[in-house]
Write an enzyme that holds these catalytic residues in place. Structure first.
Site, PDB file in Angstrom:
ATOM      1  N   GLY A  18       0.836  -1.201   0.000  1.00 15.43           N
ATOM      2  CA  GLY A  18       0.000   0.000   0.000  1.00 15.43           C
ATOM      3  C   GLY A  18       0.866   1.244   0.000  1.00 15.43           C
ATOM      4  O   GLY A  18       1.796   1.352   0.800  1.00 15.43           O
ATOM      5  N   VAL A  30      16.918   8.492  -1.092  1.00 14.12           N
ATOM      6  CA  VAL A  30      17.790   7.360  -1.464  1.00 14.12           C
ATOM      7  C   VAL A  30      18.633   7.747  -2.682  1.00 14.12           C
ATOM      8  O   VAL A  30      19.854   7.583  -2.687  1.00 14.12           O
ATOM      9  CB  VAL A  30      16.935   6.089  -1.773  1.00 14.12           C
ATOM     10  CG1 VAL A  30      17.805   5.003  -2.412  1.00 14.12           C
ATOM     11  CG2 VAL A  30      16.268   5.559  -0.505  1.00 14.12           C
ATOM     12  N   ARG A  32      19.294  10.769  -3.954  1.00 13.00           N
ATOM     13  CA  ARG A  32      20.220  11.902  -3.728  1.00 13.00           C
ATOM     14  C   ARG A  32      21.407  11.496  -2.856  1.00 13.00           C
ATOM     15  O   ARG A  32      22.543  11.909  -3.101  1.00 13.00           O
ATOM     16  CB  ARG A  32      19.463  13.072  -3.080  1.00 13.00           C
ATOM     17  CG  ARG A  32      18.473  13.766  -4.021  1.00 13.00           C
ATOM     18  CD  ARG A  32      19.157  14.855  -4.854  1.00 13.00           C
ATOM     19  NE  ARG A  32      18.422  15.178  -6.059  1.00 13.00           N
ATOM     20  CZ  ARG A  32      17.532  16.162  -6.173  1.00 13.00           C
ATOM     21  NH1 ARG A  32      17.253  16.939  -5.137  1.00 13.00           N
ATOM     22  NH2 ARG A  32      16.934  16.387  -7.321  1.00 13.00           N
ATOM     23  N   ARG A  79       1.066  -5.273  -5.119  1.00 14.23           N
ATOM     24  CA  ARG A  79       1.173  -6.400  -4.175  1.00 14.23           C
ATOM     25  C   ARG A  79       1.391  -7.638  -5.054  1.00 14.23           C
ATOM     26  O   ARG A  79       0.445  -8.124  -5.673  1.00 14.23           O
ATOM     27  CB  ARG A  79      -0.102  -6.521  -3.343  1.00 14.23           C
ATOM     28  CG  ARG A  79      -0.401  -5.276  -2.480  1.00 14.23           C
ATOM     29  CD  ARG A  79      -1.537  -5.558  -1.516  1.00 14.23           C
ATOM     30  NE  ARG A  79      -2.119  -4.362  -0.947  1.00 14.23           N
ATOM     31  CZ  ARG A  79      -1.684  -3.724   0.143  1.00 14.23           C
ATOM     32  NH1 ARG A  79      -0.626  -4.179   0.769  1.00 14.23           N
ATOM     33  NH2 ARG A  79      -2.309  -2.667   0.591  1.00 14.23           N
ATOM     34  N   ASP A 110       4.745  -4.204   6.344  1.00 17.99           N
ATOM     35  CA  ASP A 110       5.117  -5.537   6.837  1.00 17.99           C
ATOM     36  C   ASP A 110       5.176  -6.594   5.734  1.00 17.99           C
ATOM     37  O   ASP A 110       6.077  -7.434   5.722  1.00 17.99           O
ATOM     38  CB  ASP A 110       4.193  -5.976   7.982  1.00 17.99           C
ATOM     39  CG  ASP A 110       2.725  -5.947   7.591  1.00 17.99           C
ATOM     40  OD1 ASP A 110       2.391  -5.344   6.555  1.00 17.99           O
ATOM     41  OD2 ASP A 110       1.908  -6.526   8.314  1.00 17.99           O
ATOM     42  N   GLY A 111       4.255  -6.536   4.774  1.00 23.40           N
ATOM     43  CA  GLY A 111       4.267  -7.512   3.674  1.00 23.40           C
ATOM     44  C   GLY A 111       5.538  -7.368   2.849  1.00 23.40           C
ATOM     45  O   GLY A 111       6.176  -8.363   2.475  1.00 23.40           O
ATOM     46  N   THR A 133       4.246   3.050   5.501  1.00 23.82           N
ATOM     47  CA  THR A 133       2.859   2.559   5.515  1.00 23.82           C
ATOM     48  C   THR A 133       2.038   3.492   6.390  1.00 23.82           C
ATOM     49  O   THR A 133       2.544   3.968   7.420  1.00 23.82           O
ATOM     50  CB  THR A 133       2.749   1.116   6.066  1.00 23.82           C
ATOM     51  OG1 THR A 133       1.370   0.851   6.406  1.00 23.82           O
ATOM     52  CG2 THR A 133       3.577   0.876   7.312  1.00 23.82           C
ATOM     53  N   ASP A 135      -0.248   2.576   8.194  1.00 24.57           N
ATOM     54  CA  ASP A 135      -0.742   1.821   9.362  1.00 24.57           C
ATOM     55  C   ASP A 135       0.098   2.006  10.624  1.00 24.57           C
ATOM     56  O   ASP A 135      -0.379   1.726  11.728  1.00 24.57           O
ATOM     57  CB  ASP A 135      -0.803   0.322   9.031  1.00 24.57           C
ATOM     58  CG  ASP A 135      -1.896  -0.003   8.031  1.00 24.57           C
ATOM     59  OD1 ASP A 135      -2.766   0.860   7.809  1.00 24.57           O
ATOM     60  OD2 ASP A 135      -1.880  -1.110   7.465  1.00 24.57           O
ATOM     61  N   ASP A 137       2.347   0.213  11.857  1.00 25.03           N
ATOM     62  CA  ASP A 137       2.364  -1.021  12.649  1.00 25.03           C
ATOM     63  C   ASP A 137       3.701  -1.761  12.612  1.00 25.03           C
ATOM     64  O   ASP A 137       3.756  -2.965  12.824  1.00 25.03           O
ATOM     65  CB  ASP A 137       1.230  -1.952  12.183  1.00 25.03           C
ATOM     66  CG  ASP A 137       1.283  -2.234  10.677  1.00 25.03           C
ATOM     67  OD1 ASP A 137       2.128  -1.642   9.992  1.00 25.03           O
ATOM     68  OD2 ASP A 137       0.469  -3.045  10.213  1.00 25.03           O
ATOM     69  N   ARG A 162     -18.126  15.978  12.050  1.00 26.73           N
ATOM     70  CA  ARG A 162     -18.594  16.425  13.380  1.00 26.73           C
ATOM     71  C   ARG A 162     -19.525  17.638  13.233  1.00 26.73           C
ATOM     72  O   ARG A 162     -20.541  17.737  13.928  1.00 26.73           O
ATOM     73  CB  ARG A 162     -17.385  16.765  14.245  1.00 26.73           C
ATOM     74  CG  ARG A 162     -17.689  17.185  15.633  1.00 26.73           C
ATOM     75  CD  ARG A 162     -18.270  16.093  16.469  1.00 26.73           C
ATOM     76  NE  ARG A 162     -17.313  15.446  17.338  1.00 26.73           N
ATOM     77  CZ  ARG A 162     -17.649  14.567  18.280  1.00 26.73           C
ATOM     78  NH1 ARG A 162     -18.900  14.219  18.473  1.00 26.73           N
ATOM     79  NH2 ARG A 162     -16.725  14.013  19.020  1.00 26.73           N
ATOM     80  N   ARG A 170     -27.040  13.932  14.972  1.00 20.01           N
ATOM     81  CA  ARG A 170     -26.989  12.552  14.501  1.00 20.01           C
ATOM     82  C   ARG A 170     -25.834  11.775  15.130  1.00 20.01           C
ATOM     83  O   ARG A 170     -24.910  12.356  15.678  1.00 20.01           O
ATOM     84  CB  ARG A 170     -26.764  12.537  12.982  1.00 20.01           C
ATOM     85  CG  ARG A 170     -28.004  12.857  12.207  1.00 20.01           C
ATOM     86  CD  ARG A 170     -27.681  13.017  10.742  1.00 20.01           C
ATOM     87  NE  ARG A 170     -28.890  13.009   9.951  1.00 20.01           N
ATOM     88  CZ  ARG A 170     -28.989  13.505   8.731  1.00 20.01           C
ATOM     89  NH1 ARG A 170     -27.940  14.059   8.162  1.00 20.01           N
ATOM     90  NH2 ARG A 170     -30.121  13.450   8.070  1.00 20.01           N
ATOM     91  N   MET A 177      -8.853   3.477   8.062  1.00 20.29           N
ATOM     92  CA  MET A 177      -8.053   2.311   7.659  1.00 20.29           C
ATOM     93  C   MET A 177      -7.297   1.711   8.842  1.00 20.29           C
ATOM     94  O   MET A 177      -7.086   2.373   9.865  1.00 20.29           O
ATOM     95  CB  MET A 177      -7.089   2.692   6.543  1.00 20.29           C
ATOM     96  CG  MET A 177      -7.741   2.587   5.175  1.00 20.29           C
ATOM     97  SD  MET A 177      -6.549   2.821   3.855  1.00 20.29           S
ATOM     98  CE  MET A 177      -7.506   2.206   2.469  1.00 20.29           C
ATOM     99  N   ARG A 179      -6.105  -2.482   8.864  1.00 17.83           N
ATOM    100  CA  ARG A 179      -6.624  -3.846   8.706  1.00 17.83           C
ATOM    101  C   ARG A 179      -6.347  -4.676   9.944  1.00 17.83           C
ATOM    102  O   ARG A 179      -7.200  -5.418  10.403  1.00 17.83           O
ATOM    103  CB  ARG A 179      -5.935  -4.461   7.489  1.00 17.83           C
ATOM    104  CG  ARG A 179      -6.585  -5.682   6.967  1.00 17.83           C
ATOM    105  CD  ARG A 179      -5.998  -6.106   5.641  1.00 17.83           C
ATOM    106  NE  ARG A 179      -4.671  -5.574   5.390  1.00 17.83           N
ATOM    107  CZ  ARG A 179      -4.151  -5.404   4.189  1.00 17.83           C
ATOM    108  NH1 ARG A 179      -4.869  -5.693   3.128  1.00 17.83           N
ATOM    109  NH2 ARG A 179      -2.932  -4.955   4.025  1.00 17.83           N
ATOM    110  N   GLU A 195     -16.592   9.778  20.801  1.00 17.51           N
ATOM    111  CA  GLU A 195     -17.259   9.181  21.950  1.00 17.51           C
ATOM    112  C   GLU A 195     -16.783   7.741  22.188  1.00 17.51           C
ATOM    113  O   GLU A 195     -16.771   7.259  23.315  1.00 17.51           O
ATOM    114  CB  GLU A 195     -18.786   9.203  21.747  1.00 17.51           C
ATOM    115  CG  GLU A 195     -19.461  10.514  22.148  1.00 17.51           C
ATOM    116  CD  GLU A 195     -19.054  11.715  21.301  1.00 17.51           C
ATOM    117  OE1 GLU A 195     -18.786  11.534  20.101  1.00 17.51           O
ATOM    118  OE2 GLU A 195     -18.988  12.837  21.854  1.00 17.51           O
ATOM    119  N   LYS A 221     -26.122  13.942  25.441  1.00 14.97           N
ATOM    120  CA  LYS A 221     -25.331  14.207  24.238  1.00 14.97           C
ATOM    121  C   LYS A 221     -26.277  14.141  23.054  1.00 14.97           C
ATOM    122  O   LYS A 221     -27.039  13.194  22.929  1.00 14.97           O
ATOM    123  CB  LYS A 221     -24.242  13.148  24.075  1.00 14.97           C
ATOM    124  CG  LYS A 221     -23.069  13.364  24.987  1.00 14.97           C
ATOM    125  CD  LYS A 221     -21.803  12.851  24.342  1.00 14.97           C
ATOM    126  CE  LYS A 221     -20.642  13.026  25.301  1.00 14.97           C
ATOM    127  NZ  LYS A 221     -19.375  13.228  24.668  1.00 14.97           N
TER     128      LYS A 221
END
Ligand code: F6P
Length: 329
Positions: A18, A30, A32, A79, A110-111, A133, A135, A137, A162, A170, A177, A179, A195, A221
């Protein structure tokens, strides 16, 4: 001009998995840095797939002009299923050897690193990973390239949601995102004053969610915003809405999935600087003789993590931040 201290004379660079805002800034750094150290660079298009199929281009410093501010990746990303096979990796190794390329710099998550780890073990190829990434992670770095930008993109969208949630009194379920991990969900939830935040790292009890929302109703609320990570085991915001909507008809429940807008856009200053530091560091550590490693920044200093360690586990959420989100909702 700084003289290289190792035998690395030619490197290749690719982006994989991704995309994330700041990948271009990393490619630029890299190229330069390699240029400054007198190292030849091949750009590889379409990630590991392009590596297998021989999509190489020898590039110079000008190749990366005017890209530091652009989202996406000029090298394209993919991928690759073929790279998961021994046959595919064998072809990729041959492509590198045919061009006398001494080392490969991979920018991804990670992949990407899992593939790089297997590849370097099988074919004795020098590999350095740069964590890119949204993520966030990956262990061995405080932040991954693109996380800060994605966080701010999500936050900007949520602030707008908001406003309308408040105007119409509402309830909104906003899916972000993530996963397998809830970094974006947790930090956007804190930053927008959500909330509730539903995270893949925590088990979600639907009855508990309903009861917390009902308590909010009692507290008068009139609008509410729940951030849901796409990887939450409830199945995401749409599925969660199905499960709770009948109990909250008075809130006129709405779902908004932010999706891939989080992956694009101009990288933040933070991501550009991080990418520049890591891109330059990747070349430098290769020249110092390191290989099969990932470069990261921890406590504002360069950290080198063996690739096998980087792929051994996911980075954990900070428990104190989870508690903070609950305290302040
Ligand atoms: O890994 C980054 C990420 O954006 C995840 O948060 C998300 O689950 C996934 O990629 C989406 O991948 P794709 O763009 O291939 O659908």
């Amino acid at each position: 001009m700084i003289e290289p201290v190792s035998e690395v004379k030619t490197i290749a660079v690719l982006t994989s998995g991704g995309d994330s805002p700041g990948m271009n800034a990393a490619v630029r750094a890299v190229v330069r840095a390699a240029w400054a150290y007198n190292v030849e660079v091949f750009a590889v298009y379409h990630g590991y797939q392009g590596l297998i199929e021989g999509e190489f281009e020898k590039v110079n410093s000008n190749f990366v002009s005017n890209i530091i501010q652009r989202g996406g990746t000029i090298l394209k990303s993919a991928r690759s299923q073929d790279f998961r096979t021994e046959e595919g990796r064998k072809k990729a190794a041959k492509q590198l050897k045919d061009r006398d390329i001494d080392a490969l710099v991979v920018i991804g998550g990670d992949g990407t690193f899992t593939g790089a780890n297997i590849f370097s073990n099988e074919h004795d190829i020098n590999v350095v990973g740069i964590p890119g990434t949204i993520d966030n992670d990956i262990i061995g770095t405080d932040e991954t390239i693109g996380y800060d930008t994605a966080l701010n993109t999500a936050l900007d969208a949520i602030d707008k949601i908001r406003d309308t949630a408040d105007a119409h009194e509402r309830m909104f379920l906003v899916e972000v995102m993530g996963r397998d991990t809830g970094f974006i969900a947790l930090e956007t939830a804190i930053a927008c004053g959500a909330e509730l935040a539903l995270l893949p790292e925590e088990l979600t009890d639907i009855n508990e969610v309903k009861s917390q929302l009902k308590n909010m109703l009692k507290e008068q609320k009139r609008s509410s915003l729940i951030v849901v990570a796409e990887g939450d085991e409830t199945g995401g915001a749409l599925k969660l809405a199905e499960k709770i909507k009948d109990d909250f008809k008075q809130y006129d429940l709405k779902v908004c999935i932010l999706g891939h807008i989080q992956r694009g856009g101009t990288p933040s200053a933070h991501d550009r600087v991080l990418a520049s530091r890591l891109g330059a560091a990747a070349v430098k550590v290769l020249l110092e003789g390191h290989s099969e490693i990932m470069v990261g920044i921890v406590n504002n200093a360069l950290k080198i993590t063996p690739m096998r360690v980087a792929v051994s586990k996911k980075k954990a959420l900070d428990h104190a931040l989870i508690e903070l989100a609950k305290l302040l909702r």
